[in-house]
Design an enzyme around this catalytic site. Structure first.
Site, PDB file in Angstrom:
ATOM      1  N   GLU A  72      -2.967  -7.238  -2.715  1.00  0.00           N
ATOM      2  CA  GLU A  72      -3.732  -6.052  -2.305  1.00  0.00           C
ATOM      3  C   GLU A  72      -2.930  -4.801  -2.618  1.00  0.00           C
ATOM      4  OE1 GLU A  72      -5.300  -5.746   1.708  1.00  0.00           O
ATOM      5  OE2 GLU A  72      -5.752  -7.892   1.736  1.00  0.00           O
ATOM      6  N   TYR A 104       0.804  -1.231   0.000  1.00  0.00           N
ATOM      7  CA  TYR A 104       0.000   0.000   0.000  1.00  0.00           C
ATOM      8  C   TYR A 104       0.836   1.280   0.000  1.00  0.00           C
ATOM      9  CZ  TYR A 104      -4.343  -2.545   1.029  1.00  0.00           C
ATOM     10  OH  TYR A 104      -5.434  -3.370   0.957  1.00  0.00           O
TER      11      TYR A 104
HETATM   12  C1  BGC Z   1      -6.275  -5.760   4.939  1.00  0.00           C
HETATM   13  C2  BGC Z   1      -7.691  -5.419   4.582  1.00  0.00           C
HETATM   14  C3  BGC Z   1      -7.933  -3.933   4.814  1.00  0.00           C
HETATM   15  C4  BGC Z   1      -6.974  -3.159   3.914  1.00  0.00           C
HETATM   16  C5  BGC Z   1      -7.110  -1.647   3.979  1.00  0.00           C
HETATM   17  C6  BGC Z   1      -5.262  -4.740   4.464  1.00  0.00           C
HETATM   18  O1  BGC Z   1      -4.308  -4.561   5.444  1.00  0.00           O
HETATM   19  O2  BGC Z   1      -5.954  -7.043   4.460  1.00  0.00           O
HETATM   20  O3  BGC Z   1      -8.537  -6.211   5.330  1.00  0.00           O
HETATM   21  O4  BGC Z   1      -9.236  -3.566   4.567  1.00  0.00           O
HETATM   22  O5  BGC Z   1      -5.666  -3.459   4.298  1.00  0.00           O
HETATM   23  O6  BGC Z   1      -6.803  -1.173   5.237  1.00  0.00           O
END
Ligand code: BGC
Length: 492
Positions: free
Chosen positions: A397, A330
């Site tokens: 993610e 992220y």
């Molecule tokens: C998690 C998710 C969360 C996302 C945004 C990740 O760390 O797996 O469950 O919604 O981040 O915070």
């Protein structure tokens, strides 16, 4: 061909030109997808024979634990509306849908004494519908929602939970494995341990930041390894799938070239990602963790390290339990060395030390932990290659929160463009990245932030009776990307 809507959006927001974006095509077999998790999207918390999870208990026990009063009881109600969601996935055009299986829907109290057929059917229907629409199902076995009964047995502090997890995994492979070729065992074990067992902010809300978190990591690694080995020994031959664990880490960059800052950033990356990846790839905790936690423990008066010692048997059992590297990326931080804190309260944060911060120029999201630093994608992917040399990496993610859920979510598009461009650069650097799954399909429940943080490509109106889903501009943008497989006007 651009659709008219995307074409107009391109003109309005200058999406298609992005001077600094990579002009390479995404590789032919590269998979695009979207991610969600059971507790955050399903609702139906006590329907269809489902048992209570530790998140159900955590919110029901104290409603003020959620910032806006929302919890997972209903959320996006995908338990009832999954067909609509599959249609959206199909319309966006994804190759993969990553969702999680709620342990308590399959085994209501977490044990194999009762298998809940209604829960099994729910996921079977979902998985088959995905397959019918040419979408690869990627289930995560555990995304933070431990059965409450197992939490009462000590949860992730009790090594026996690894055995329960293995039994649960076996049932999932038996029930769904015919249709599933890619599995994830545990999502972000670090977050569960650090936030759930190290603070009151996540379930189960224990504040064991000096020792419980390390025990939690140990038990989760054992559980992951058990689920991996069960697949390997009992299912791989007949089902032919692959299994991994989804780790997460914000890339840590040295603040300056000074050897102290360079070492500080390495410590940060080892405590953040190496904590889990090192045992799985190399067989033990990273050396900086062994040394620092061991030394500090002795100074604090312990006769042993707060970091559990892995026996030779543990090392052999955990090492090699990976078929691909799954990583949630992220953001990133600068890391600056600071002289060691004196001996005080035992704490993960003091164990690793370091001053960690974002550059003030990096765009801020609505979540205080997340600024946009697109180069984090390329740098972390390269670091992973150097440290672990995995055959395949999948970004499971990546996402951008805002507080309004606006449909005009240009910030999210800009974020995705930057990160995806850096992902292409990482492929050029020689990292074999095989897929990118954006978080998230919908505005799912953002844990204790409720719906104050929205990360979906598709907006959900939580006030409406139908929980109306409306595409944001980012959903159209992603749809277009999945067709063109190119971030700029003309790719080479
Ligand atoms: C998690 C998710 C969360 C996302 C945004 C990740 O760390 O797996 O469950 O919604 O981040 O915070």
């Amino acid at each position: 061909m651009l659709t008219l809507r995307v074409f107009l959006l391109c003109l309005t927001f200058n999406w298609c030109h992005g001077a600094d974006l990579s002009n390479k095509f995404f590789p032919k077999n590269f998979q695009f997808g979207l991610s969600t998790s059971a507790y955050q999207i399903e609702g139906g918390w006590n329907e269809g024979g489902k048992g209570e999870s530790m998140w159900d208990r955590y919110f029901h026990e104290n409603t003020s634990r959620s910032l806006d009063g929302y919890n997972g009881d209903v959320t996006c109600d995908s338990y009832h509306r999954w067909e609509e969601d599959v249609q959206i996935l199909k319309d966006i055009g994804v190759d993969v849908y990553r969702f999680s299986i709620a342990w308590t829907r399959i085994l209501p109290d977490g044990t194999t004494k009762h298998i809940n057929q209604e829960g099994v059917n729910y996921y079977l229907n979902l998985i088959k519908a995905l397959r019918d629409n040419n979408i690869e199902p990627l289930p995560t076995l555990y995304h933070w929602d431990l059965p409450q009964h197992l939490s009462e047995l000590g949860g992730w502090l009790n090594p026996q939970i690894a055995t329960y997890f293995g039994d649960y995994a076996r049932i999932c492979y038996q029930m769904f494995g015919e249709h599933v070729k890619r599995w994830l065992t545990i999502n972000e074990p670090k977050s569960t341990c650090l936030i759930g067992y190290g603070s009151i902010n996540n379930a189960p809300g224990l504040e064991l930041i000096g020792d419980g978190i390390y025990q939690c990591a140990y038990v989760q690694l054992l559980a992951h390894a058990k689920a991996y080995r069960i697949y390997d020994e009992e299912f791989r031959n007949s089902q032919g799938g692959v299994v991994s664990i989804a780790l997460d880490h914000p890339w840590s960059e040295p603040y300056s070239d000074s050897p102290l800052d360079v070492e500080a950033a390495n410590i940060e990356n080892q405590f953040g990602l190496g904590w889990y990846a090192h045992p799985i790839y190399h067989g033990n905790w990273p050396q900086p963790m062994i040394e620092r936690i061991g030394n500090r423990s002795l100074l604090e008066g312990y006769t042993f390290s707060r970091l559990p010692v892995l026996s030779n048997e543990d090392v052999e059992y955990i090492k090699g339990t990976h078929d691909y590297f799954a990583i949630n990326i992220y953001t990133g931080y600068y890391t600056q060395h600071i002289d060691d804190y004196g001996v005080g309260e035992p704490s993960y944060w003091l164990d690793k030390g370091n001053n960690v911060f974002s550059d003030p120029s990096w765009p801020k999201s609505s979540s205080d932990w997340l600024t946009s630093y697109p180069e984090a994608m390329r740098k972390l992917l390269n670091w992973i290659k150097v440290e672990y040399n995995p055959a395949e990496v999948m970004v499971t993610e990546n996402g951008w929160p805002d507080s309004t859920g606006t449909l005009e979510d240009q910030e999210r598009i800009t974020y995705m463009q930057g990160y995806l461009s850096n992902l292409l650069d990482a492929i050029d650097d020689g990292v074999n990245v095989i897929g990118y799954l954006h978080w998230s399909l919908l505005d799912v429940l953002e844990w204790n932030a409720g719906h104050t943080q929205r990360l979906g490509l598709v907006h959900v109106d939580f006030e409406s009776a139908n929980l109306t889903r409306t595409w944001k501009n980012s959903a159209y943008w992603y749809q277009n990307l999945l067709t063109t497989r190119c971030l700029v006007d003309n790719c080479q």
